[in-house]
Motif scaffolding. Structure first.
Motif, PDB file in Angstrom:
ATOM      1  N   ASN A 232       0.622  -1.292  -0.089  1.00 14.58           N
ATOM      2  CA  ASN A 232      -0.008  -0.278   0.293  1.00 14.58           C
ATOM      3  C   ASN A 232       1.051   1.862  -0.495  1.00 14.58           C
ATOM      4  OD1 ASN A 232      -3.501  -0.284  -0.049  1.00 14.58           O
ATOM      5  ND2 ASN A 232      -2.456  -1.902   0.970  1.00 14.58           N
ATOM      6  N   GLY A 233       2.010   0.589  -0.259  1.00 21.22           N
ATOM      7  CA  GLY A 233       2.957   2.283  -0.798  1.00 21.22           C
ATOM      8  C   GLY A 233       3.241   2.965   0.448  1.00 21.22           C
ATOM      9  N   VAL A 234       3.773   2.287   1.229  1.00 20.30           N
ATOM     10  CA  VAL A 234       4.403   3.152   3.122  1.00 20.30           C
ATOM     11  C   VAL A 234       6.109   2.820   2.334  1.00 20.30           C
ATOM     12  CG1 VAL A 234       5.022   2.075   4.737  1.00 20.30           C
ATOM     13  CG2 VAL A 234       2.739   2.279   4.299  1.00 20.30           C
ATOM     14  N   LYS A 235       6.378   3.945   2.591  1.00 16.16           N
ATOM     15  CA  LYS A 235       8.094   3.058   2.279  1.00 16.16           C
ATOM     16  C   LYS A 235       9.195   3.063   3.280  1.00 16.16           C
ATOM     17  CE  LYS A 235       8.008   5.595  -2.173  1.00 16.16           C
ATOM     18  NZ  LYS A 235       6.224   5.122  -2.566  1.00 16.16           N
ATOM     19  N   LYS A 236      10.731   3.132   2.940  1.00 18.40           N
ATOM     20  CA  LYS A 236      11.067   3.719   4.170  1.00 18.40           C
ATOM     21  C   LYS A 236      11.294   5.467   4.514  1.00 18.40           C
ATOM     22  CE  LYS A 236      16.210   4.234   4.834  1.00 18.40           C
ATOM     23  NZ  LYS A 236      17.297   4.463   4.514  1.00 18.40           N
TER      24      LYS A 236
ATOM     25  N   ASP B 181       8.670   6.675   5.861  1.00 19.30           N
ATOM     26  CA  ASP B 181       7.552   7.229   5.249  1.00 19.30           C
ATOM     27  C   ASP B 181       6.574   6.332   7.019  1.00 19.30           C
ATOM     28  OD1 ASP B 181       6.872   7.950   3.125  1.00 19.30           O
ATOM     29  OD2 ASP B 181       6.233   5.808   2.089  1.00 19.30           O
ATOM     30  N   SER B 182       5.579   8.000   7.560  1.00 25.07           N
ATOM     31  CA  SER B 182       5.321   7.830   9.043  1.00 25.07           C
ATOM     32  C   SER B 182       4.303   7.303   9.499  1.00 25.07           C
ATOM     33  CB  SER B 182       5.209   9.037   9.957  1.00 25.07           C
ATOM     34  OG  SER B 182       4.793  10.016   9.108  1.00 25.07           O
ATOM     35  N   VAL B 183       3.360   6.322  10.152  1.00 31.22           N
ATOM     36  CA  VAL B 183       2.379   5.439  10.380  1.00 31.22           C
ATOM     37  C   VAL B 183       2.052   6.026  11.512  1.00 31.22           C
ATOM     38  CG1 VAL B 183       1.379   3.298  10.249  1.00 31.22           C
ATOM     39  CG2 VAL B 183       3.173   3.288   8.912  1.00 31.22           C
ATOM     40  N   ILE B 184       0.698   6.051  11.764  1.00 29.37           N
ATOM     41  CA  ILE B 184       0.268   6.069  13.074  1.00 29.37           C
ATOM     42  C   ILE B 184      -0.489   5.055  13.563  1.00 29.37           C
ATOM     43  CG2 ILE B 184      -1.291   7.657  14.478  1.00 29.37           C
ATOM     44  CD1 ILE B 184      -0.520   9.836  13.687  1.00 29.37           C
ATOM     45  N   ILE B 185      -0.682   4.702  14.867  1.00 33.24           N
ATOM     46  CA  ILE B 185      -0.876   3.082  15.439  1.00 33.24           C
ATOM     47  C   ILE B 185      -1.549   3.688  16.151  1.00 33.24           C
ATOM     48  CG2 ILE B 185      -0.699   1.218  16.301  1.00 33.24           C
ATOM     49  CD1 ILE B 185       2.201   1.524  14.845  1.00 33.24           C
ATOM     50  N   TYR B 186      -2.778   3.867  16.003  1.00 28.27           N
ATOM     51  CA  TYR B 186      -3.939   4.377  17.288  1.00 28.27           C
ATOM     52  C   TYR B 186      -4.681   2.416  17.923  1.00 28.27           C
ATOM     53  CZ  TYR B 186      -7.269   6.917  19.751  1.00 28.27           C
ATOM     54  OH  TYR B 186      -8.266   7.792  20.935  1.00 28.27           O
TER      55      TYR B 186
ATOM     56  N   PRO C 183       0.580  10.873   8.240  1.00 24.07           N
ATOM     57  CA  PRO C 183       1.181   9.680   8.106  1.00 24.07           C
ATOM     58  C   PRO C 183       0.609   8.709   6.602  1.00 24.07           C
ATOM     59  CG  PRO C 183      -0.780  10.193   9.897  1.00 24.07           C
ATOM     60  CD  PRO C 183       0.034  11.390   9.501  1.00 24.07           C
ATOM     61  N   LYS C 184       0.971   8.079   5.938  1.00 26.31           N
ATOM     62  CA  LYS C 184       0.503   7.376   4.821  1.00 26.31           C
ATOM     63  C   LYS C 184      -0.596   6.755   4.960  1.00 26.31           C
ATOM     64  CE  LYS C 184       2.881   7.150   1.037  1.00 26.31           C
ATOM     65  NZ  LYS C 184       4.163   7.196   1.111  1.00 26.31           N
ATOM     66  N   ILE C 185      -0.770   6.334   6.419  1.00 20.28           N
ATOM     67  CA  ILE C 185      -1.510   5.447   6.824  1.00 20.28           C
ATOM     68  C   ILE C 185      -1.963   5.237   8.525  1.00 20.28           C
ATOM     69  CG2 ILE C 185      -0.342   3.581   7.104  1.00 20.28           C
ATOM     70  CD1 ILE C 185      -2.412   1.480   6.626  1.00 20.28           C
ATOM     71  N   VAL C 186      -3.554   4.839   9.063  1.00 20.23           N
ATOM     72  CA  VAL C 186      -3.314   4.649  10.401  1.00 20.23           C
ATOM     73  C   VAL C 186      -3.518   4.002  10.185  1.00 20.23           C
ATOM     74  CG1 VAL C 186      -5.102   5.780  12.217  1.00 20.23           C
ATOM     75  CG2 VAL C 186      -4.436   7.658  10.473  1.00 20.23           C
ATOM     76  N   ILE C 187      -3.293   3.124  11.195  1.00 21.43           N
ATOM     77  CA  ILE C 187      -3.861   1.042  12.081  1.00 21.43           C
ATOM     78  C   ILE C 187      -4.426   1.551  13.586  1.00 21.43           C
ATOM     79  CG2 ILE C 187      -3.082  -0.804  12.667  1.00 21.43           C
ATOM     80  CD1 ILE C 187      -0.182   0.147  11.465  1.00 21.43           C
TER      81      ILE C 187
ATOM     82  N   ASN D 222      -4.807  14.215   4.125  1.00 20.10           N
ATOM     83  CA  ASN D 222      -5.424  13.857   4.192  1.00 20.10           C
ATOM     84  C   ASN D 222      -4.904  12.113   3.796  1.00 20.10           C
ATOM     85  OD1 ASN D 222      -8.249  12.188   3.559  1.00 20.10           O
ATOM     86  ND2 ASN D 222      -7.537  12.324   1.145  1.00 20.10           N
ATOM     87  N   VAL D 223      -5.949  11.195   5.159  1.00 19.72           N
ATOM     88  CA  VAL D 223      -5.023   9.684   5.086  1.00 19.72           C
ATOM     89  C   VAL D 223      -5.752   9.087   4.215  1.00 19.72           C
ATOM     90  CG1 VAL D 223      -4.723   8.046   6.495  1.00 19.72           C
ATOM     91  CG2 VAL D 223      -3.780  10.848   6.980  1.00 19.72           C
ATOM     92  N   GLY D 224      -5.340   7.847   3.536  1.00 18.33           N
ATOM     93  CA  GLY D 224      -6.810   7.570   2.875  1.00 18.33           C
ATOM     94  C   GLY D 224      -6.645   6.502   3.303  1.00 18.33           C
ATOM     95  N   LEU D 225      -6.085   5.964   3.842  1.00 16.41           N
ATOM     96  CA  LEU D 225      -6.621   4.444   4.642  1.00 16.41           C
ATOM     97  C   LEU D 225      -6.464   4.263   5.673  1.00 16.41           C
ATOM     98  CD1 LEU D 225      -6.297   1.226   3.629  1.00 16.41           C
ATOM     99  CD2 LEU D 225      -3.800   1.635   3.319  1.00 16.41           C
ATOM    100  N   CYS D 226      -7.024   3.491   6.433  1.00 14.55           N
ATOM    101  CA  CYS D 226      -7.341   3.520   8.155  1.00 14.55           C
ATOM    102  C   CYS D 226      -7.550   1.807   8.138  1.00 14.55           C
ATOM    103  CB  CYS D 226      -8.665   4.258   8.553  1.00 14.55           C
ATOM    104  SG  CYS D 226      -8.587   3.863   9.902  1.00 14.55           S
ATOM    105  N   LEU D 227      -6.322   1.245   8.606  1.00 10.15           N
ATOM    106  CA  LEU D 227      -6.206  -0.248   8.710  1.00 10.15           C
ATOM    107  C   LEU D 227      -7.249  -0.419   9.677  1.00 10.15           C
ATOM    108  CD1 LEU D 227      -5.623  -3.319   7.443  1.00 10.15           C
ATOM    109  CD2 LEU D 227      -3.743  -2.481   8.785  1.00 10.15           C
ATOM    110  N   THR D 228      -8.339  -1.364  10.224  1.00 14.25           N
ATOM    111  CA  THR D 228      -8.829  -1.595  11.358  1.00 14.25           C
ATOM    112  C   THR D 228      -9.084  -3.182  11.364  1.00 14.25           C
ATOM    113  OG1 THR D 228     -10.069   0.484  10.417  1.00 14.25           O
ATOM    114  CG2 THR D 228     -10.794  -0.157  12.547  1.00 14.25           C
TER     115      THR D 228
END
Ligand code: WTA
Length: 698
Positions: free
Chosen positions: A172-176, A178-183, A225-229, A260-266
């Motif tokens: 899903n395009g997360v690369k070295k 990049d930030s990812v928020i984990i909630y 972030p690229k994505i929020v988990i 705009n975070v386009g992806l929310c992995l739930t």
């Protein structure tokens, strides 16, 4: 800002004056309390390690510590290189093991360790331990909120889960970088997510799942972030918390504000909430269980430089918005691994439980990285410590045969209040080391922890450190020297603490002052994300040449360090760091609040609590409903854990003629020390003090 008067800051002042016994070239000559006897009273009592414990300890005596410590200070490059060689480096670091400039008057502050070395912390936590033969060892025991609900993963299984998620993130395009928020709450998916990010070189930023939508949004806007988990909901005790609603609101607000975070992995946490009733946004939300398990259980490692960023963790300061504390890979890895091993005297047979949430630094360094780097078996507990009753912790200790138990003084005090029967009905005989973190542990709580929980058998590692320091800075090494209830004792290897006076002069011997650190250590944070200038001014400008911790400290005759709490405008509530400025901004967002000033006062269980002085706007009447809605404003803007304990009406606030609020006076009024108000003649309007006192209980 630093409070000008040092002497008033030291709650444990009396300790420094105690007639403590001397260290005599590392030999403890005087009458001692030998471990095994209950510790009765007297803060100056030395509690000696018992012989058997000391004999098996990594550092069996003070002499050995002194030798190692001296070497770590005299030859940091050699000392830490040796520690680092226990780990896997695809390429060894360059000639220079570290470089540093802590002196702002000599140029930019800059700290680097193991630059040029190529490694990966996830590889060192998992693949390396598997190669060492630990593939079938339990990496994580997970205990759910409800007794009887549990799960576990071996090192092999953990690697597979981490790899699947890492592959999903890559796809899903997360690369070295990049930030990812984990909630996420304390599900196994939380450490899995952290490790998956680390595996592919992405920078994780875990946001404690008790933060509100506004706080989450603020962090999203800052690190993009690229994505929020996240997960749909959590159960804590009997309460269900709908996390997805919070995330939805943070994501929609942040997209309106340009990110705009386009992806929310739930993750579907079905025990708390069914998928069907979870609010869903098709084009953005994806169920973890639908996509992650489809990915390969093998994922190549992204090799990174020792100085490449590993994670961001937002923390509160005296002023302004929370700061994104940035840690890099190599130094943090070596430092968390070494501190974990020595401060808990970790052995491969240990079962380790740290009650902290991965949303805070303690969970990063001592639930996830430190223990896993050592190949430890870690217990992750989803719930609250007193559910379904205050015996839950000891029930868990017995169930898993926990040997090392690491927690916060606030929990110790709250369990102490619930009575000994909840403790003594469980065996606890597996325990061998106890730990404390988050705030100074008062000697009476220390003694209860030692005598009742540990049956006067287990040393207590009272670890002083901070989000910024990455790992333990001042901590007992169990077995190596006698303890004093309430003292964090001595510095860890490589750490050079100094106590300075308000002018920045280093104090010698027995003294009280501001706690600073003289030279860098591998676990030190490298910057504040996107704001190196703030990093320099906050931590390195008060006392040029030193890292300033924000804590007060005294050192006794024997060289023991006694932490005394924050000396800036940071409050420590139940071990959670909260900036007074943040709470004030949350209060003034309320339409009926004209002005607010927040101070911390002592609290029996929480250590400190938040006390807010509020001036309503003209014409608004004081009422209990208004108090409630003011508190709600803090809950929604920061999180429930930051809610003020007390709202005190303030027709006016004590200010100097230049308009500065005199918090010193507010603190005295809040703690009802009215005969210690001091000089109020410099106030623009000294009458406000009488007004405030008159309104104290309204
Ligand atoms: C306080 C938590 C006394 C201190 C690891 C510090 C402590 C702040 C101790 C950092 C301790 C933490 N004794 N005080 N053993 N441990 N503190 O960043 O005031 O959440 O500055 O990191 O907690 O809080 P933080």
């Amino acid at each position: 800002t630093i409070n000008p008067s040092i002497s008033s800051l030291f709650r444990h002042k009396t300790h420094a004056g105690n007639h403590l016994r001397r260290i005599n070239s590392g030999l403890w000559k005087l009458k001692a309390v030998v471990m095994g006897e209950a510790v009765a009273s007297g803060d100056d009592q030395l509690i000696f390690p018992n012989h058997d414990f000391a004999q098996q300890a990594h550092v069996p005596n003070f002499q050995t510590y002194l030798e190692m410590y001296k070497r770590s200070i005299g030859d940091p490059a050699g000392f830490w290189s040796e520690m680092a060689s226990e780990f896997y480096w695809k390429k060894k670091w360059g000639q220079q093991v570290f470089s540093e400039n802590l002196d702002i008057t000599k140029g930019d502050v800059n700290i680097q360790w193991f630059k040029g070395g190529i490694t990966n912390i996830c590889y060192n936590c998992l693949d390396r331990n598997i190669e060492l033969g630990n593939g079938d060892k339990i990496a994580i025991h997970w205990e759910g909120n409800e007794p009887g609900v549990d799960d576990s993963l071996t090192y092999n299984q953990l690697l597979e889960r981490v790899s699947q998620l890492a592959n999903y993130l890559k796809e899903n395009g997360v690369k070295k970088g990049d930030s990812v928020i984990i909630y996420l709450p304390m599900l196994m998916e939380l450490p899995i997510s952290m490790l998956a990010c680390a595996r592919i070189g992405a920078v994780h930023s875990v946001v404690f799942a008790g933060f509100s939508a506004e706080s989450l949004e603020q962090r999203i806007l800052d690190c993009k972030p690229k994505i929020v988990i996240t997960c749909n909901a959590i159960k804590r005790g009997t309460k269900v918390i709908n996390l997805k609603d919070i995330v939805d609101s943070a994501l929609s607000e942040s997209s309106q504000n340009g990110v705009n975070v386009g992806l929310c992995l739930t993750y579907a946490n079905e025990s708390a909430m069914k998928r069907e009733v979870t609010k869903w946004q098709e084009e953005r939300d994806v169920w973890w269980q639908d996509v992650v398990p489809k990915h390969s259980t093998k994922c190549d490692v992204e090799w990174v430089d020792g100085e490449d960023p590993l994670f961001l963790l937002y923390t509160s300061g005296s002023t302004g918005k929370p700061k994104g504390v940035l840690h890099t890979t190599g130094g943090y890895m070596i430092y968390t691994a070494a501190t974990f091993k020595y401060a808990f005297d970790y052995k491969p047979s240990d079962i380790y439980w740290c009650t902290a949430d991965c949303g805070w630094i303690t969970g990063h360094s001592y639930v996830a990285y430190g223990p896993l780097l050592n190949g430890a078996t870690v217990l992750v507990y989803e719930g609250v410590p007193n559910y379904p009753n205050p015996g839950r912790c000891w029930d868990i200790v017995d169930k898993y045969k926990v040997t090392i138990f690491y927690t916060a003084p606030t929990l110790v005090r709250s369990l102490m209040r619930d009575g000994n029967e909840y403790v003594t009905r469980y065996s606890r005989k597996s325990l061998r080391v106890l730990g404390s973190v988050g705030e100074p542990i008062n000697p009476s709580a220390w003694r209860w922890f030692y005598n009742v929980v540990g049956d006067s058998r287990c040393p207590i590692s009272d670890t002083w450190w901070q989000t910024e320091t990455g790992g333990f800075m001042i901590t007992p090494l169990p077995g190596a020297w006698p303890q004093k209830p309430g003292s964090a004792t001595f510095p860890f290897f490589g750490v050079q603490p100094v106590i300075v006076d308000e002018k920045g002069k280093e104090l010698e011997g027995e003294c009280s002052g501001y706690l600073c650190v003289k030279a860098s250590w591998p676990g030190a944070f490298r910057t504040l994300f996107g704001d190196h200038e703030r990093y320099e001014t906050t931590y390195f400008s008060a006392f040029p040449g030193y890292y300033f911790s924000g804590d007060g400290c005294s050192r006794d005759k024997d060289g023991y360090y006694w932490l005394t709490g924050r000396v800036d405008d940071v409050i420590n509530v139940s071990g959670h760091r909260i900036g007074t400025a943040e709470v004030e901004s949350a209060l003034v967002l309320h339409p009926k609040c004209a002005e607010a000033a927040v101070v911390g006062i002592d609290h029996e269980v929480k250590g400190q609590c938040i006390y807010a002085f509020v001036t309503p706007v003209e014409g608004v009447e004081y009422s209990d409903d208004l108090k409630k809605s003011l508190v709600l404003s803090v809950r929604t803007n920061i999180g429930a854990f930051a809610a003020p304990e007390k709202i005190h009406w303030a027709p006016g606030l004590p200010k100097t003629r230049s308009g500065k609020i005199m918090r010193r006076i507010l603190r005295k009024i809040a703690s009802r020390q009215l005969d210690e108000l001091g000089d109020i003649s410099t106030l623009a309007d000294p009458n406000v003090v009488d007004q405030l006192i008159a309104l104290a209980d309204s």
